[in-house]
Scaffold this active site. Sequence first.
Site, PDB file in Angstrom:
ATOM      1  N   GLY A  42     -11.871   1.005  12.587  1.00 33.81           N
ATOM      2  CA  GLY A  42     -11.331  -0.121  13.364  1.00 33.81           C
ATOM      3  C   GLY A  42     -11.134   0.274  14.819  1.00 33.81           C
ATOM      4  N   PRO A  73      -5.277  -1.784  15.605  1.00 30.39           N
ATOM      5  CA  PRO A  73      -6.330  -0.916  15.061  1.00 30.39           C
ATOM      6  C   PRO A  73      -5.901   0.546  14.989  1.00 30.39           C
ATOM      7  CG  PRO A  73      -6.965  -1.753  17.246  1.00 30.39           C
ATOM      8  CD  PRO A  73      -5.691  -2.443  16.856  1.00 30.39           C
ATOM      9  N   ASN A  74      -4.952   0.927  15.834  1.00 31.10           N
ATOM     10  CA  ASN A  74      -4.490   2.320  15.806  1.00 31.10           C
ATOM     11  C   ASN A  74      -3.058   2.377  16.345  1.00 31.10           C
ATOM     12  OD1 ASN A  74      -4.187   5.171  16.176  1.00 31.10           O
ATOM     13  ND2 ASN A  74      -6.412   5.308  16.017  1.00 31.10           N
ATOM     14  N   LYS A 104     -12.058   7.819   3.629  1.00 34.11           N
ATOM     15  CA  LYS A 104     -11.973   6.552   4.366  1.00 34.11           C
ATOM     16  C   LYS A 104     -13.005   5.579   3.807  1.00 34.11           C
ATOM     17  CE  LYS A 104     -11.939   4.605   9.038  1.00 34.11           C
ATOM     18  NZ  LYS A 104     -10.862   3.677   8.683  1.00 34.11           N
ATOM     19  N   GLY A 149       0.865  -1.197   0.000  1.00 30.57           N
ATOM     20  CA  GLY A 149       0.000   0.000   0.000  1.00 30.57           C
ATOM     21  C   GLY A 149       0.891   1.233   0.000  1.00 30.57           C
ATOM     22  N   ALA A 150       2.056   1.087  -0.626  1.00 28.46           N
ATOM     23  CA  ALA A 150       3.130   2.095  -0.509  1.00 28.46           C
ATOM     24  C   ALA A 150       2.791   3.447  -1.124  1.00 28.46           C
ATOM     25  CB  ALA A 150       4.408   1.544  -1.147  1.00 28.46           C
ATOM     26  N   ARG A 151       1.820   3.489  -2.045  1.00 23.95           N
ATOM     27  CA  ARG A 151       1.452   4.782  -2.640  1.00 23.95           C
ATOM     28  C   ARG A 151       0.212   5.383  -1.985  1.00 23.95           C
ATOM     29  NH1 ARG A 151       3.455   2.078  -7.346  1.00 23.95           N
ATOM     30  NH2 ARG A 151       1.394   1.387  -8.003  1.00 23.95           N
ATOM     31  N   HIS A 196     -13.673  11.057  10.698  1.00 25.18           N
ATOM     32  CA  HIS A 196     -12.554  10.814   9.777  1.00 25.18           C
ATOM     33  C   HIS A 196     -12.707  11.609   8.483  1.00 25.18           C
ATOM     34  CE1 HIS A 196     -11.741   7.332  12.370  1.00 25.18           C
ATOM     35  NE2 HIS A 196     -10.525   7.349  11.855  1.00 25.18           N
ATOM     36  N   ARG A 202      -2.103   6.890   1.426  1.00 17.37           N
ATOM     37  CA  ARG A 202      -1.858   7.958   2.413  1.00 17.37           C
ATOM     38  C   ARG A 202      -0.926   7.474   3.526  1.00 17.37           C
ATOM     39  NH1 ARG A 202      -7.174   8.905   0.702  1.00 17.37           N
ATOM     40  NH2 ARG A 202      -7.839   7.062   1.865  1.00 17.37           N
ATOM     41  N   MET A 203      -1.227   6.319   4.106  1.00 14.51           N
ATOM     42  CA  MET A 203      -0.386   5.804   5.191  1.00 14.51           C
ATOM     43  C   MET A 203       0.909   5.220   4.644  1.00 14.51           C
ATOM     44  SD  MET A 203      -1.455   6.343   8.216  1.00 14.51           S
ATOM     45  CE  MET A 203      -0.606   5.115   9.194  1.00 14.51           C
TER      46      MET A 203
HETATM   47  N1  LIG Z   1      -3.852   1.202  12.339  1.00 17.26           N
HETATM   48  C1  LIG Z   1      -3.685   2.516  12.129  1.00 17.26           C
HETATM   49  O1  LIG Z   1      -3.087   3.227  12.959  1.00 17.26           O
HETATM   50  C2  LIG Z   1      -4.210   3.129  10.886  1.00 17.26           C
HETATM   51  C3  LIG Z   1      -4.912   2.363  10.007  1.00 17.26           C
HETATM   52  N2  LIG Z   1      -5.340   2.882   8.833  1.00 17.26           N
HETATM   53  C4  LIG Z   1      -5.972   1.931   7.920  1.00 17.26           C
HETATM   54  O2  LIG Z   1      -5.018   1.621   6.906  1.00 17.26           O
HETATM   55  C5  LIG Z   1      -5.691   1.336   5.683  1.00 17.26           C
HETATM   56  C6  LIG Z   1      -5.144   2.234   4.583  1.00 17.26           C
HETATM   57  O3  LIG Z   1      -5.484   3.575   4.858  1.00 17.26           O
HETATM   58  P1  LIG Z   1      -5.030   4.752   3.864  1.00 17.26           P
HETATM   59  O4  LIG Z   1      -3.555   4.743   3.689  1.00 17.26           O
HETATM   60  O5  LIG Z   1      -5.717   5.969   4.330  1.00 17.26           O
HETATM   61  O6  LIG Z   1      -5.728   4.257   2.494  1.00 17.26           O
HETATM   62  P2  LIG Z   1      -5.287   4.550   0.982  1.00 17.26           P
HETATM   63  O7  LIG Z   1      -6.476   4.207   0.142  1.00 17.26           O
HETATM   64  O8  LIG Z   1      -4.687   5.909   0.867  1.00 17.26           O
HETATM   65  O9  LIG Z   1      -4.114   3.494   0.720  1.00 17.26           O
HETATM   66  C7  LIG Z   1      -4.287   2.141   0.432  1.00 17.26           C
HETATM   67  C8  LIG Z   1      -3.313   1.790  -0.659  1.00 17.26           C
HETATM   68  O10 LIG Z   1      -3.281   0.378  -0.851  1.00 17.26           O
HETATM   69  C9  LIG Z   1      -3.266   0.140  -2.256  1.00 17.26           C
HETATM   70  N3  LIG Z   1      -3.663  -1.226  -2.563  1.00 17.26           N
HETATM   71  C10 LIG Z   1      -4.897  -1.717  -2.880  1.00 17.26           C
HETATM   72  N4  LIG Z   1      -4.811  -3.046  -3.103  1.00 17.26           N
HETATM   73  C11 LIG Z   1      -3.520  -3.392  -2.935  1.00 17.26           C
HETATM   74  C12 LIG Z   1      -2.811  -4.622  -3.006  1.00 17.26           C
HETATM   75  N5  LIG Z   1      -3.423  -5.773  -3.334  1.00 17.26           N
HETATM   76  N6  LIG Z   1      -1.464  -4.628  -2.753  1.00 17.26           N
HETATM   77  C13 LIG Z   1      -0.832  -3.491  -2.427  1.00 17.26           C
HETATM   78  N7  LIG Z   1      -1.449  -2.290  -2.356  1.00 17.26           N
HETATM   79  C14 LIG Z   1      -2.785  -2.250  -2.579  1.00 17.26           C
HETATM   80  C15 LIG Z   1      -4.213   1.208  -2.787  1.00 17.26           C
HETATM   81  O11 LIG Z   1      -4.099   1.359  -4.200  1.00 17.26           O
HETATM   82  P3  LIG Z   1      -5.397   1.950  -5.015  1.00 17.26           P
HETATM   83  O12 LIG Z   1      -5.661   3.296  -4.422  1.00 17.26           O
HETATM   84  O13 LIG Z   1      -4.900   1.976  -6.422  1.00 17.26           O
HETATM   85  O14 LIG Z   1      -6.514   0.990  -4.763  1.00 17.26           O
HETATM   86  C16 LIG Z   1      -3.712   2.420  -2.012  1.00 17.26           C
HETATM   87  O15 LIG Z   1      -2.573   2.999  -2.625  1.00 17.26           O
HETATM   88  C17 LIG Z   1      -7.185   1.516   5.973  1.00 17.26           C
HETATM   89  O16 LIG Z   1      -7.748   0.264   6.325  1.00 17.26           O
HETATM   90  C18 LIG Z   1      -7.178   2.448   7.180  1.00 17.26           C
HETATM   91  O17 LIG Z   1      -8.334   2.349   7.962  1.00 17.26           O
HETATM   92  C19 LIG Z   1      -5.128   4.183   8.510  1.00 17.26           C
HETATM   93  C20 LIG Z   1      -4.476   5.010   9.364  1.00 17.26           C
HETATM   94  C21 LIG Z   1      -3.955   4.549  10.631  1.00 17.26           C
HETATM   95  O1  LIG Z   2      -8.626   5.267   7.750  1.00 16.32           O
HETATM   96  C1  LIG Z   2      -8.040   5.987   8.604  1.00 16.32           C
HETATM   97  O2  LIG Z   2      -7.664   7.127   8.348  1.00 16.32           O
HETATM   98  C2  LIG Z   2      -7.809   5.442   9.934  1.00 16.32           C
HETATM   99  N1  LIG Z   2      -8.085   4.192  10.154  1.00 16.32           N
HETATM  100  C3  LIG Z   2      -7.924   3.487  11.374  1.00 16.32           C
HETATM  101  C4  LIG Z   2      -9.270   3.069  11.918  1.00 16.32           C
HETATM  102  O3  LIG Z   2     -10.167   2.722  11.125  1.00 16.32           O
HETATM  103  O4  LIG Z   2      -9.448   3.065  13.139  1.00 16.32           O
HETATM  104  C5  LIG Z   2      -7.076   4.236  12.373  1.00 16.32           C
HETATM  105  C6  LIG Z   2      -7.303   5.725  12.385  1.00 16.32           C
HETATM  106  O5  LIG Z   2      -8.569   5.976  12.910  1.00 16.32           O
HETATM  107  C7  LIG Z   2      -7.164   6.287  10.976  1.00 16.32           C
END
Ligand SMILES: NC(=O)C1=CN([C@@H]2O[C@H](COP(=O)(O)OP(=O)(O)OC[C@H]3O[C@@H](n4cnc5c(N)ncnc54)[C@H](OP(=O)(O)O)[C@@H]3O)[C@@H](O)[C@H]2O)C=CC1
Ligand SMILES: O=C(O)C1=N[C@H](C(=O)O)C[C@H](O)C1
Length: 252
Positions: free
Chosen positions: A149, A110-111, A143, A14-16, A139, A18-19
């Site tokens: 989560g 989850p966070n 999202k 998921g390197a491209r 959020h 947001r996270m």
């Molecule tokens: N635990 C924590 O502290 C946090 C958790 N999260 C969670 O992390 C997840 C990602 O959030 P966020 O970064 O905002 O989401 P994004 O949509 O910005 O990023 C997800 C990325 O994963 C890519 N992707 C999709 N399928 C694949 C695959 N099979 N292999 C590799 N990459 C893939 C997407 O590509 P494309 O866009 O082309 O589909 C996209 O670039 C969510 O579930 C979010 O809730 C977020 C923040 C904090």
């Molecule tokens: O999608 C997000 O942005 C976030 N996802 C996680 C969640 O679903 O709890 C963590 C944080 O809230 C950010």
Amino acid sequence: MTDAQQPIRVGVLGARGRMGLEVCKAVDAAADLELVAMVDQGDRLFNASEASAQVLVDFTTPDVVMDNLRWAVDQGIHTVVGTTGFTEQRLEQVRGWLADKPGVGVLIAPNFGLGAVLMMQFAARAARYFESAEIIEQHHPRKLDAPSGTATHTAKLIAAARAEAGLGAMPDATKEEAPGARGADIDGVRVHAVRAAGLVAHQEVLFGTTGETLTIRHDSLDRASFMPGVLLGIRSIVSRPGLTIGLDPLLD
Ligand SMILES: NC(=O)C1=CN([C@@H]2O[C@H](COP(=O)(O)OP(=O)(O)OC[C@H]3O[C@@H](n4cnc5c(N)ncnc54)[C@H](OP(=O)(O)O)[C@@H]3O)[C@@H](O)[C@H]2O)C=CC1
Ligand SMILES: O=C(O)C1=N[C@H](C(=O)O)C[C@H](O)C1
């Protein structure tokens, strides 16, 4: 550093996203870590094993995370997972895979925000003393899932603490005049999800009892807030086989 001062080799899934972008920056900036693979939608996972990653960090989507995790465990690669969507059934599946790979570690949190971890701990502690508890998570509008989560995990912690204290259902005489008006019911705890431009990730836990309320609030104002927790997870998981849920066991 581990392995006689060699940096830990890290791949990001998921390197491209947001996270993912933020994680790549943080790993790149850490002297004891080496960013060896960046994988996103359409890239081959195989690249991560070719680059001999020791730890994969997954911030993808709930739809694909289980396939990624299964692959990583099969390859014997430790994994730090931030992606949401982990039901009890999914966690049980992961435990099953790990049973066949005793040296491999998986952290699912989850966070990763340290303040958010504390917010959940404080909420679990307060839960037994209040008749009512509701969660309002807020959020950014891109999202994909609701409730978050974090909110689901918090609701389960509150429900478990209430059950342990012998508390029954919360007082609530309301009849919903519009579907969803009272939010989602997660193990008896109401969860309300707000989505609005300008927000990042925020949560309030509202407790109430006779003549008083208590509000516990956490705000992630920038995704940098998750990075100390992610880096702690990467450094810890190489010597922590099995399934770890949440950052709590890694914090003293
Ligand atoms: N635990 C924590 O502290 C946090 C958790 N999260 C969670 O992390 C997840 C990602 O959030 P966020 O970064 O905002 O989401 P994004 O949509 O910005 O990023 C997800 C990325 O994963 C890519 N992707 C999709 N399928 C694949 C695959 N099979 N292999 C590799 N990459 C893939 C997407 O590509 P494309 O866009 O082309 O589909 C996209 O670039 C969510 O579930 C979010 O809730 C977020 C923040 C904090
Ligand atoms: O999608 C997000 O942005 C976030 N996802 C996680 C969640 O679903 O709890 C963590 C944080 O809230 C950010």
